[in-house]
Write a protein that holds these residues in place. Sequence first.
Motif, PDB file in Angstrom:
ATOM      1  N   THR A 173      -9.785 -24.172   8.090  1.00  0.00           N
ATOM      2  CA  THR A 173      -9.202 -24.432   6.782  1.00  0.00           C
ATOM      3  C   THR A 173      -7.713 -24.705   6.930  1.00  0.00           C
ATOM      4  N   ASN A 174      -7.131 -25.307   5.911  1.00  0.00           N
ATOM      5  CA  ASN A 174      -5.672 -25.443   5.841  1.00  0.00           C
ATOM      6  C   ASN A 174      -5.148 -24.874   4.522  1.00  0.00           C
ATOM      7  N   ASP A 175      -5.967 -24.038   3.867  1.00  0.00           N
ATOM      8  CA  ASP A 175      -5.562 -23.424   2.609  1.00  0.00           C
ATOM      9  C   ASP A 175      -4.386 -22.479   2.813  1.00  0.00           C
ATOM     10  N   ASP A 176      -3.534 -22.405   1.797  1.00  0.00           N
ATOM     11  CA  ASP A 176      -2.479 -21.400   1.814  1.00  0.00           C
ATOM     12  C   ASP A 176      -3.098 -20.011   1.755  1.00  0.00           C
ATOM     13  N   ILE A 177      -2.345 -19.024   2.182  1.00  0.00           N
ATOM     14  CA  ILE A 177      -2.828 -17.647   2.198  1.00  0.00           C
ATOM     15  C   ILE A 177      -2.272 -16.904   0.990  1.00  0.00           C
ATOM     16  N   GLU A 178      -3.149 -16.217   0.298  1.00  0.00           N
ATOM     17  CA  GLU A 178      -2.769 -15.461  -0.893  1.00  0.00           C
ATOM     18  C   GLU A 178      -2.778 -13.964  -0.579  1.00  0.00           C
ATOM     19  N   LEU A 179      -1.725 -13.295  -0.977  1.00  0.00           N
ATOM     20  CA  LEU A 179      -1.651 -11.838  -0.871  1.00  0.00           C
ATOM     21  C   LEU A 179      -1.520 -11.267  -2.267  1.00  0.00           C
ATOM     22  N   ARG A 180      -2.413 -10.329  -2.610  1.00  0.00           N
ATOM     23  CA  ARG A 180      -2.390  -9.707  -3.922  1.00  0.00           C
ATOM     24  C   ARG A 180      -2.185  -8.204  -3.796  1.00  0.00           C
ATOM     25  N   VAL A 181      -1.335  -7.667  -4.647  1.00  0.00           N
ATOM     26  CA  VAL A 181      -1.234  -6.219  -4.829  1.00  0.00           C
ATOM     27  C   VAL A 181      -2.084  -5.887  -6.047  1.00  0.00           C
ATOM     28  N   CYS A 182      -3.088  -5.021  -5.867  1.00  0.00           N
ATOM     29  CA  CYS A 182      -4.083  -4.783  -6.914  1.00  0.00           C
ATOM     30  C   CYS A 182      -4.238  -3.295  -7.213  1.00  0.00           C
ATOM     31  N   ALA A 183      -4.667  -3.010  -8.427  1.00  0.00           N
ATOM     32  CA  ALA A 183      -5.054  -1.652  -8.823  1.00  0.00           C
ATOM     33  C   ALA A 183      -5.762  -1.714 -10.162  1.00  0.00           C
ATOM     34  N   GLY A 184      -6.639  -0.751 -10.386  1.00  0.00           N
ATOM     35  CA  GLY A 184      -7.367  -0.674 -11.640  1.00  0.00           C
ATOM     36  C   GLY A 184      -6.639   0.145 -12.683  1.00  0.00           C
ATOM     37  N   ALA A 185      -5.327   0.095 -12.662  1.00  0.00           N
ATOM     38  CA  ALA A 185      -4.493   0.811 -13.639  1.00  0.00           C
ATOM     39  C   ALA A 185      -3.115   0.159 -13.646  1.00  0.00           C
ATOM     40  N   PHE A 186      -2.276   0.562 -14.591  1.00  0.00           N
ATOM     41  CA  PHE A 186      -0.919   0.028 -14.651  1.00  0.00           C
ATOM     42  C   PHE A 186      -0.073   0.611 -13.524  1.00  0.00           C
ATOM     43  N   PRO A 187       0.944  -0.105 -13.070  1.00  0.00           N
ATOM     44  CA  PRO A 187       1.759   0.369 -11.942  1.00  0.00           C
ATOM     45  C   PRO A 187       2.533   1.649 -12.223  1.00  0.00           C
ATOM     46  N   THR A 188       2.681   2.004 -13.468  1.00  0.00           N
ATOM     47  CA  THR A 188       3.331   3.272 -13.779  1.00  0.00           C
ATOM     48  C   THR A 188       2.416   4.460 -13.520  1.00  0.00           C
ATOM     49  N   THR A 189       1.122   4.187 -13.312  1.00  0.00           N
ATOM     50  CA  THR A 189       0.151   5.242 -13.059  1.00  0.00           C
ATOM     51  C   THR A 189      -0.247   5.319 -11.590  1.00  0.00           C
ATOM     52  N   GLU A 190      -0.530   4.178 -11.007  1.00  0.00           N
ATOM     53  CA  GLU A 190      -0.904   4.121  -9.594  1.00  0.00           C
ATOM     54  C   GLU A 190      -0.489   2.783  -9.018  1.00  0.00           C
ATOM     55  N   GLU A 191      -0.076   2.824  -7.752  1.00  0.00           N
ATOM     56  CA  GLU A 191       0.454   1.618  -7.121  1.00  0.00           C
ATOM     57  C   GLU A 191       0.454   1.799  -5.606  1.00  0.00           C
ATOM     58  N   THR A 192       0.369   0.684  -4.887  1.00  0.00           N
ATOM     59  CA  THR A 192       0.567   0.687  -3.429  1.00  0.00           C
ATOM     60  C   THR A 192       1.667  -0.327  -3.102  1.00  0.00           C
ATOM     61  N   PRO A 193       2.896  -0.040  -3.479  1.00  0.00           N
ATOM     62  CA  PRO A 193       3.987  -0.991  -3.220  1.00  0.00           C
ATOM     63  C   PRO A 193       4.207  -1.156  -1.723  1.00  0.00           C
ATOM     64  N   LEU A 194       4.673  -2.329  -1.331  1.00  0.00           N
ATOM     65  CA  LEU A 194       4.839  -2.632   0.090  1.00  0.00           C
ATOM     66  C   LEU A 194       6.272  -3.037   0.394  1.00  0.00           C
ATOM     67  N   ASP A 195       6.607  -2.952   1.674  1.00  0.00           N
ATOM     68  CA  ASP A 195       7.946  -3.392   2.094  1.00  0.00           C
ATOM     69  C   ASP A 195       7.931  -4.261   3.341  1.00  0.00           C
ATOM     70  N   ILE A 196       6.798  -4.407   3.985  1.00  0.00           N
ATOM     71  CA  ILE A 196       6.709  -5.266   5.172  1.00  0.00           C
ATOM     72  C   ILE A 196       5.459  -6.124   5.081  1.00  0.00           C
ATOM     73  N   ILE A 197       5.631  -7.424   5.292  1.00  0.00           N
ATOM     74  CA  ILE A 197       4.523  -8.375   5.411  1.00  0.00           C
ATOM     75  C   ILE A 197       4.828  -9.285   6.598  1.00  0.00           C
ATOM     76  N   GLU A 198       3.849  -9.507   7.443  1.00  0.00           N
ATOM     77  CA  GLU A 198       3.985 -10.456   8.539  1.00  0.00           C
ATOM     78  C   GLU A 198       2.619 -11.072   8.799  1.00  0.00           C
ATOM     79  N   ILE A 199       2.499 -12.391   8.696  1.00  0.00           N
ATOM     80  CA  ILE A 199       1.213 -13.065   8.827  1.00  0.00           C
ATOM     81  C   ILE A 199       1.366 -14.295   9.730  1.00  0.00           C
ATOM     82  N   TYR A 200       0.384 -14.484  10.623  1.00  0.00           N
ATOM     83  CA  TYR A 200       0.356 -15.616  11.546  1.00  0.00           C
ATOM     84  C   TYR A 200      -0.995 -16.334  11.438  1.00  0.00           C
ATOM     85  N   ILE A 201      -0.997 -17.610  11.768  1.00  0.00           N
ATOM     86  CA  ILE A 201      -2.237 -18.387  11.825  1.00  0.00           C
ATOM     87  C   ILE A 201      -2.333 -19.121  13.156  1.00  0.00           C
ATOM     88  N   LYS A 202      -3.566 -19.487  13.523  1.00  0.00           N
ATOM     89  CA  LYS A 202      -3.779 -20.284  14.741  1.00  0.00           C
ATOM     90  C   LYS A 202      -5.110 -21.027  14.615  1.00  0.00           C
TER      91      LYS A 202
END
Length: 331
Positions: free
Chosen positions: A302-331
């Motif tokens: 494929t040559n599709d762009d890569i999508e990254l989603r931060v998800c949760a079944g509640a509002f971020p004021t209740t539950e969240e998995t915030p991130l600070d590092i992303i690194e992605i490679y393709i080949k």
Amino acid sequence: PSLLLFTNSQPIKMIWFIILLIPGLTSGDTCSCRTPNQYELLCCNPDNLGNVVRINGNDNRQKYIICPSTLLTQCQQLSLCSDVLVRNPSASSGYYDVNLSNGSVITVYCDMDGDNCDGEGGWIRVAQLNMSEPGATCPPGLTLQNYNNIDHSLCGRSSYGCNSTFFSTYGLNYTKVCGKVRGYQFGHIDAFGTGTNNIDSEYVDGISITYGSNPRQHIWTYAGGYSEFQNGGRNCPCNNGSSVVVPNFVGNDYYCESGPGQSRILYVDDILWDGQQCNGIESTCCTTPNMPWFLKTLNEETNDDIELRVCAGAFPTTEETPLDIIEIYIK
């Protein structure tokens, strides 16, 4: 064919002499090949220019490739980091100019070691984020979040469900994806216990990495579980004794880890998905030595762009998995 060599009109030796050439290809032609053939593998190496290279054929007979004295055009038109390695097998990791199919040239970072991926080079970096670095900002689609117990901002959601960001693959074809994400637990995150089993919805409390659309195609999931000391529908399916069922589209392509509690605070002392501090029944979730790095071989090119989603079944004021590092490679 057999070839007789003569000296003073006397035959001295008979050898098998086979020249491997690309039909119709000259030093002025271009090649759109993505997988270099044997001719290119040898003659795109500058050390072989103008030389006859001897190889052993499948029939154990000696064969020869005659390389031109000037570098072929298809060797010069680098479109992948792996092409760089073809031209220079000792190339080191760093920034290189590559040609896109539309004729434009871009500068990309090439990982020529692949130590965190498959142990082989030729990886193109398509995403890099480290929020602890000065001036770092969240990619479009994710929201800057500040907590009082960590010295840098994090990236997360602004609303219920999933918030997305996309990373361009520059229209380059790929079949492998490698990368890592670092995140934290805030509140009572529920792993795959969000109440939905649809890849296009908030199927996980955590990070979803996909490509394509209608439906998305799964690459990797980073799930955050409710507790590292108990089992249940909101905890990691990799916990010892867990009966949680992972969505079919996820399969084994996920990491799951929990923080030490469920209060509405950011648990900075137990980073998610790093394979560390996996206490109690969660210890079975941290047996992969390369965590947080993942490696995925796709079922298609494929040559599709890569999508990254931060998800949760509640509002971020209740539950969240915030991130600070992303690194992605393709080949």
